[in-house]
Design a protein around this motif. Sequence first.
Motif, mmCIF file in Angstrom:
data_model
loop_
_atom_site.group_PDB
_atom_site.id
_atom_site.type_symbol
_atom_site.label_atom_id
_atom_site.label_comp_id
_atom_site.label_asym_id
_atom_site.label_seq_id
_atom_site.Cartn_x
_atom_site.Cartn_y
_atom_site.Cartn_z
ATOM 1 N N ARG A 131 0.870 -1.375 -0.005
ATOM 2 C CA ARG A 131 0.142 -0.095 0.013
ATOM 3 C C ARG A 131 1.010 1.226 0.044
ATOM 4 O O ARG A 131 0.597 2.405 -0.424
ATOM 5 C CB ARG A 131 -1.027 -0.070 1.294
ATOM 6 C CG ARG A 131 -2.095 -1.158 1.346
ATOM 7 C CD ARG A 131 -3.212 -0.842 0.100
ATOM 8 N NE ARG A 131 -3.892 -2.165 -0.036
ATOM 9 C CZ ARG A 131 -3.311 -3.044 -0.929
ATOM 10 N NH1 ARG A 131 -2.328 -3.272 -1.415
ATOM 11 N NH2 ARG A 131 -4.051 -4.246 -0.745
ATOM 12 N N SER A 132 2.014 1.086 0.560
ATOM 13 C CA SER A 132 2.862 2.476 0.635
ATOM 14 C C SER A 132 3.800 2.615 -0.639
ATOM 15 O O SER A 132 4.711 3.054 -0.487
ATOM 16 C CB SER A 132 3.762 2.454 2.064
ATOM 17 O OG SER A 132 4.497 1.361 2.154
ATOM 18 N N GLY A 133 3.332 1.577 -1.439
ATOM 19 C CA GLY A 133 4.238 1.724 -2.775
ATOM 20 C C GLY A 133 5.607 0.879 -3.013
ATOM 21 O O GLY A 133 6.144 1.199 -3.997
ATOM 22 N N GLN A 134 5.504 -0.080 -2.152
ATOM 23 C CA GLN A 134 6.866 -1.138 -2.108
ATOM 24 C C GLN A 134 6.253 -2.202 -2.888
ATOM 25 O O GLN A 134 5.224 -2.716 -3.354
ATOM 26 C CB GLN A 134 7.430 -1.379 -0.958
ATOM 27 C CG GLN A 134 7.759 -0.202 -0.092
ATOM 28 C CD GLN A 134 8.157 -0.566 1.311
ATOM 29 O OE1 GLN A 134 8.929 -1.383 1.540
ATOM 30 N NE2 GLN A 134 7.646 0.263 2.270
ATOM 31 N N THR A 135 7.487 -2.737 -3.522
ATOM 32 C CA THR A 135 7.174 -3.880 -4.358
ATOM 33 C C THR A 135 8.394 -5.017 -4.299
ATOM 34 O O THR A 135 9.558 -4.497 -3.829
ATOM 35 C CB THR A 135 6.774 -3.775 -6.077
ATOM 36 O OG1 THR A 135 6.287 -4.965 -6.413
ATOM 37 C CG2 THR A 135 7.876 -3.312 -6.619
ATOM 38 N N LEU A 136 8.047 -6.307 -4.685
ATOM 39 C CA LEU A 136 9.094 -7.346 -4.830
ATOM 40 C C LEU A 136 10.459 -6.732 -5.599
ATOM 41 O O LEU A 136 10.189 -6.199 -6.595
ATOM 42 C CB LEU A 136 8.667 -8.446 -5.238
ATOM 43 C CG LEU A 136 9.517 -9.670 -5.151
ATOM 44 C CD1 LEU A 136 9.635 -10.126 -3.676
ATOM 45 C CD2 LEU A 136 8.952 -10.789 -6.132
ATOM 46 N N ALA A 137 11.643 -7.130 -5.037
ATOM 47 C CA ALA A 137 12.887 -6.635 -5.543
ATOM 48 C C ALA A 137 13.036 -7.893 -6.778
ATOM 49 O O ALA A 137 13.833 -8.917 -6.426
ATOM 50 C CB ALA A 137 14.003 -6.805 -4.888
ATOM 51 N N CYS A 138 12.555 -7.799 -7.996
ATOM 52 C CA CYS A 138 12.778 -8.493 -9.085
ATOM 53 C C CYS A 138 12.856 -7.688 -10.260
ATOM 54 O O CYS A 138 12.336 -6.589 -10.303
ATOM 55 C CB CYS A 138 11.787 -9.553 -9.165
ATOM 56 S SG CYS A 138 10.138 -9.006 -9.404
#
Lengths: 343, 326
Positions: B163-170
């Motif tokens: 929700r705070s804008g992070q996503t998986l490091a890929c």
Amino acid sequence: MPEVVLVTGVSDFVGAHLAGRLAAEPGVRRVVGVDTVAPSRELARRMSGAEFVRADIRHPLISRVLADSGADTVVHAGSAPEGATLARSSATETRVLGTMRLLASCQSSARVRKLVLRSTTAVYGSSPRDPAVFTEDTAPRDPPSSGAARDAVDVEGYVRGFARRRPDVGVTVLRFADLVGPRIDSALTRYFAAPVVPTVLGWDACLQLLHPEDALAVLRRAVLEDHPGVFNVGASGVLTLGQAVRRAGRLGVPVPGALASSLAGLLTGGGVFGGAGQRVRPPDFGRVADTTRLRRCFGFTPRWTTRQAFDDFVHGRGLRPLVAPEWIEAAEREVDRAMARIG
Amino acid sequence: MADARVIPLYPDEDGTSSAWGRCRRDEDAGTGATGSDGADDSEGDPAGWQLALAEAVAFARRRLLGEYTVDEFGFDRELTDRVFLPALRAVYDNWFRVEATGLDNVPGDSAALVVANHSGTLPWDALMTTVALHEQHPAGRHLRMLGADVVFATPFVGTLARRSGQTLACNEDAQRLLRSGELVGVWPEGFKGIGKPFRDRYKLQRFGRGGFVSAAMRCGAPIVPCSIVGAEEIYPKIGDIPPLARLLGLPYFPVTPFFPLLGPLGAVPLPTKWYIEFGEPIETADHGAEASEDPMVIFDLSDRVRETIQETIYRLLAQRDSVFFG
């Protein structure tokens, strides 16, 4: 341009409507719809113009049906019945063995020129180790290991094998996001229709949906035009599960994961242990598919966004919210008015 | 100035251009306005607290009715701007008293990859960098951070991170974000950096496998080195309890002078004085697209970024007199 089209799974909303619309196409001479059970009265009316043959695609008879119809195009819409991503059904045999039998019939038929498979984005699975958006080429980190999604993976595998053996047949695989619409009866739509919706504690999945009209438009183009390959088909935009629950005016109740599926099964009439052949698992991670390839090759953008498709489902079903939105809006106006008096 | 006084109580359907956002712009416009206009504003308009309340009520209505937008990564811009960032801003200003410099090295409207040193047991450094870029950068940029998979596999934490804008490091997600012009943040040291013992503070660890460099090169996005000083002392990690970490499924179980001795109180970070410096962007576009397949170029660039950050850290440390007062 296809002349004779054979459509499987016509007791389903999408299959029946597709058969009816193809029959209305000027270039199409004949449409044959196949399913194990006859379509409902309403769906039968929709597919007027198409013929219905009651046949089981698992049965050897299907090759006779295919040969007799003289079909040059086969639409396999019966391998992923509506809501396949949520429902776990004991119908694995129909889906996988039926597909194998149908493909065997197609392979021995010299007339078949095109195969369109209705698949699902559930083949990507859903896990926290996956990228946020799947393209057609993304290798899933955690492919589905059971249920309808696993069957869809197997079905796609057999279709790939068929495409290898019959390179002269154009094969289009359409991976549809979950369909929601007023007249779609799937595990997902039943899930949202329940007054109290169990969700998985600690998770709020991103859902990508698809309006059935867009699904039909893409299937129609896949039959009438030539677009071999694999395509994701999904509406643009996402809704989170919690957001969808609120838009439907339901009450979301977060419960621990293991409990959530039993509760959801109970509420949607599938039985606590999935006894009735349907086991609902509330989505925890969700899945979004990239539709760039569809838009580029088909020149088609789904007309309904995920949110519009869901709202259409809510309004079309006449779901009555537990708390009317008007009350909430009225409460807000009341606060504003009170402030205006003070100030 | 005419439309600057239009303060809608009922914002647009989509919720992105909230009343709050417009009010903020009004304030910005107000500072540049003449004195008479400023006097007008205070007389004719409802008081500040009334506006704030009206906005809060409208915000609550949108949340209750599900009238907000979440992007395909799960980023909820409105929730981040209205709830997460204001809360973090308080910590930023009052607890760590962060001084951010070199913000003009971060592009205002195009893609860039912010690469920073990682430390501090809990990722406070990542949160404070986000605040710096949103609150102090003129364009108010949202930093889309790439996190480890354990973050997204943890209930509540995973959802909050999305929700705070992070996503998986890929690579897929990094390139998708960069191609759509977002500001992406990576902490290539990963758990080796954030979980390193106190004696190794300000010593940069190995920089992963250089995946971030190839992602930036493929998208032609510049790399902005970011050096954070102060974060490495917030939890002086003097020990680790591996069996407990394994039991809880965590990469490490930190022992600090106060944790787990003082329980939850020990989880309060020490109020160190922070400096965040954004260095000059390192261009990746001029290497050409095929260079992203060349391991030599990638290692070189990765080392260059690492050295820049390390040198900046040493310089900032030399300027600093006290850990707590700067």
